[in-house]
Design an enzyme around this catalytic site. Structure first.
Site, mmCIF file in Angstrom:
data_model
loop_
_atom_site.group_PDB
_atom_site.id
_atom_site.type_symbol
_atom_site.label_atom_id
_atom_site.label_comp_id
_atom_site.label_asym_id
_atom_site.label_seq_id
_atom_site.Cartn_x
_atom_site.Cartn_y
_atom_site.Cartn_z
ATOM 1 N N GLY B 10 0.908 -1.396 -0.146
ATOM 2 C CA GLY B 10 0.379 -0.298 0.045
ATOM 3 C C GLY B 10 0.953 1.301 -0.310
ATOM 4 O O GLY B 10 1.563 1.477 0.942
ATOM 5 N N VAL B 14 -1.199 6.803 3.139
ATOM 6 C CA VAL B 14 -1.088 6.018 5.054
ATOM 7 C C VAL B 14 0.326 5.105 4.391
ATOM 8 O O VAL B 14 2.163 6.036 5.574
ATOM 9 C CB VAL B 14 -1.504 5.278 5.598
ATOM 10 N N GLY B 15 1.068 4.937 3.468
ATOM 11 C CA GLY B 15 2.051 4.240 2.741
ATOM 12 C C GLY B 15 3.153 5.494 2.839
ATOM 13 O O GLY B 15 4.403 5.254 3.503
ATOM 14 N N VAL B 143 -8.150 1.576 13.926
ATOM 15 C CA VAL B 143 -9.635 2.708 14.669
ATOM 16 C C VAL B 143 -9.117 3.956 15.265
ATOM 17 O O VAL B 143 -8.056 4.131 15.974
ATOM 18 C CB VAL B 143 -10.302 1.489 15.642
ATOM 19 N N LYS B 216 -14.921 0.069 12.629
ATOM 20 C CA LYS B 216 -14.197 0.168 13.890
ATOM 21 C C LYS B 216 -15.521 -0.081 14.903
ATOM 22 O O LYS B 216 -14.602 -1.302 16.075
ATOM 23 C CB LYS B 216 -14.270 1.998 13.552
ATOM 24 N N GLY B 310 -5.379 10.418 8.413
ATOM 25 C CA GLY B 310 -4.110 11.584 8.230
ATOM 26 C C GLY B 310 -3.018 10.332 7.820
ATOM 27 O O GLY B 310 -2.977 9.162 8.818
#
Lengths: 167, 332
Positions: B10, B14-15, B143, B216, B310
């Protein structure tokens, strides 16, 4: 509807029956009766608190019957309904028969709608209402909530509830 | 000490955040393999990837490497100690992340993921596979982004029974409700604003109808509270029917409306719905913040608040998991 009556009776035999009979004659159910002989007033009268469940529109008849039996009505109210919860309803509240929504809660005789504030921005737009329900206790309030949720599902209304511990 | 080797699946935001954080050698990790959805790249034995180069190639060509190295092949054949799986969530099947995580665990590789799909769908199975192969499975980033709710429950509140859990777990909904309340915007106006600012997905339906928060909740219920529930067990009501009038009415009695995700373990009740909540309650956070109040047996109510999304924020959760794994397994 549930109402509480504070009555003043003469402290003599047969007076309690004179207070109760008009209640049953008016089609009401007695939820509770409280009278304390110790609390007898010095002038020979006795205070009795009665909570009754009464069909809509029969309060006037009951008041008249009590008075004609010589019973003094000190107060009529909903002060026994100590559990209060506020809900916000969004949807076509008026077009889905608002009177029916309120009547169904009141007629279940577990709680009462005591306040309603509604905003209707346009005929085709959803309305928003704030509804206050009062009940005698938390079990009765739970029943009323369940009923309100059923009505909301049937009438496609969004109900915004208080979360226990958060409100 | 030899750094632990990471295969990173990924290469989205995020990656990128994870790669940026792990570039600091002090943490003791190196990236030896990486893949996006179309291609992969594996460092020759004994070397590490230059992630700046990998991202530059991805920007230029749309692929991070060679299509012969798919994510699946990297999971099964590449040399690494920990699989960091941060690809986008598929809430229906969890795939392809679910298969990749399963395969890595079966090789005895540790897994850290921020991907909600596999954990919400197959936690009991994945947890058993991890145990069987003496591998770690960590998922703090699934989460509430940077908020350490899982580590807080697992470590800080260890031994405390959870009587109830209440969360504001979707930043998009929280932003929309905050803006409707502050400015009297309509739902549509606030949603459009959230989209313009990049807070809402291109298809925001899973956010606004409560599904994202419900997923979540399922993760928290199954992994932290020992429940065995599925997404369909969560009562879900979204905010898409919300009116500015409702927020104004709530304000008159000192309340506001938030999309609250709640678990009552004893009643086995899981629910996501807009609720009236007092403005003074710590769960009433503004904008895209997330918050979770845990009502515990011994410690009473405890509220965690922080950034729920984020790239760097989620990377913070991934890093915490990586360091926990390092402490537990390094030298294996």
């Amino acid at each position: 509807m549930q109402i509480s009556l504070k009555l003043e009776l003469s402290d003599k035999p047969g007076q309690l029956l004179a207070a109760i009979k008009p209640v049953s004659d008016s089609g009401a159910n007695i939820i509770s009766i409280m009278h304390q002989r110790d609390a007898a007033a010095s002038d020979g009268t006795l205070i009795v608190d009665i909570v009754v469940s009464l069909p809509q529109g029969r309060l006037g008849q009951l008041e008249a019957a009590l008075r004609s039996n010589g019973i003094e009505i000190i107060r009529i109210g909903t002060d026994h309904l100590t559990c209060t919860k506020t809900f916000i309803l969004i949807g076509h509240i008026l077009h889905t028969d608002l009177t029916d929504t309120i009547n169904r809660i009141d007629k279940a005789n577990v709680a009462e709608v005591t306040e309603l504030h509604i905003v209707m921005p346009g005929i085709t737009q959803p309305s928003t209402a704030k509804l206050t329900i009062k009940a005698a206790g938390s079990a009765e309030m739970d029943q009323a909530c369940k009923l309100l949720m059923e009505i909301a599902e049937e009438k496609e209304l969004l109900i915004i509830d208080e979360e226990g511990g958060l409100a | 000490m030899t750094p632990m080797r990471i295969a990173l699946l990924g290469l989205g935001s995020v990656g990128k955040g994870v790669a940026k954080v792990l570039a600091n050698p002090e943490y003791g990790f190196v990236i030896t393999a990486a893949a996006d959805s179309k291609s992969g790249v594996v460092a020759p034995a004994g070397t590490t990837l230059d992630m700046c180069e990998v991202f530059a190639r991805k920007n230029a060509t749309g692929r991070c490497g060679d299509s012969a190295w798919s994510a699946e092949r990297i999971v099964r054949e590449a040399e690494y100690d920990i699989l960091v799986e941060v690809s986008p969530t598929n809430a229906q099947t969890g795939e392809p992340a679910l298969s990749n995580i399963r395969a890595a665990l079966m090789r005895g590789k540790h897994v850290v993921t921020s991907n909600k799909g596999p954990i919400s769908i197959a936690y009991p199975e994945l947890s058993a596979t991890a145990k069987e192969h003496n591998a770690g499975l960590m998922f703090e980033g699934t989460v509430a982004g940077a908020v350490p709710i899982m580590n807080g429950l697992r470590c800080g509140l260890a031994g405390n029974r959870v009587n109830a859990l209440f969360g504001v777990l979707n930043g998009t909904c929280n932003y929309i409700l905050t803006r409707m309340e502050e400015e009297g915007l309509t739902y549509q106006q606030a949603l459009a604003e959230a989209s313009d600012l990049g807070y809402a997905e291109a298809d925001p339906s899973a956010d606004v109808n409560g599904t994202d928060a419900a997923i979540k909740l399922v993760i928290l219920a199954n992994t932290m509270l020992g429940m065995n529930v599925k997404l369909d067990d969560v009562i879900r009501v979204g905010i898409d029917g919300m009116t500015a009038d409702a927020l104004m009415m709530a304000a008159k009695t000192g309340h506001t409306i938030r999309l609250i995700a709640s678990i009552h373990p004893e009643k086995r009740l899981l629910e996501v719905s807009p609720r009236l909540i007092h403005k003074e309650h710590p769960l009433v956070v503004d904008g895209t913040l997330n918050a979770v109040t845990v009502d515990t047996e011994l410690a009473g109510p405890i509220t965690f608040i922080g950034r729920g999304a984020g790239s760097v924020e989620t990377a913070s959760a991934v890093l915490a998991d990586l360091l926990a794994l390092k402490e537990r397994y390094d030298g294996k």
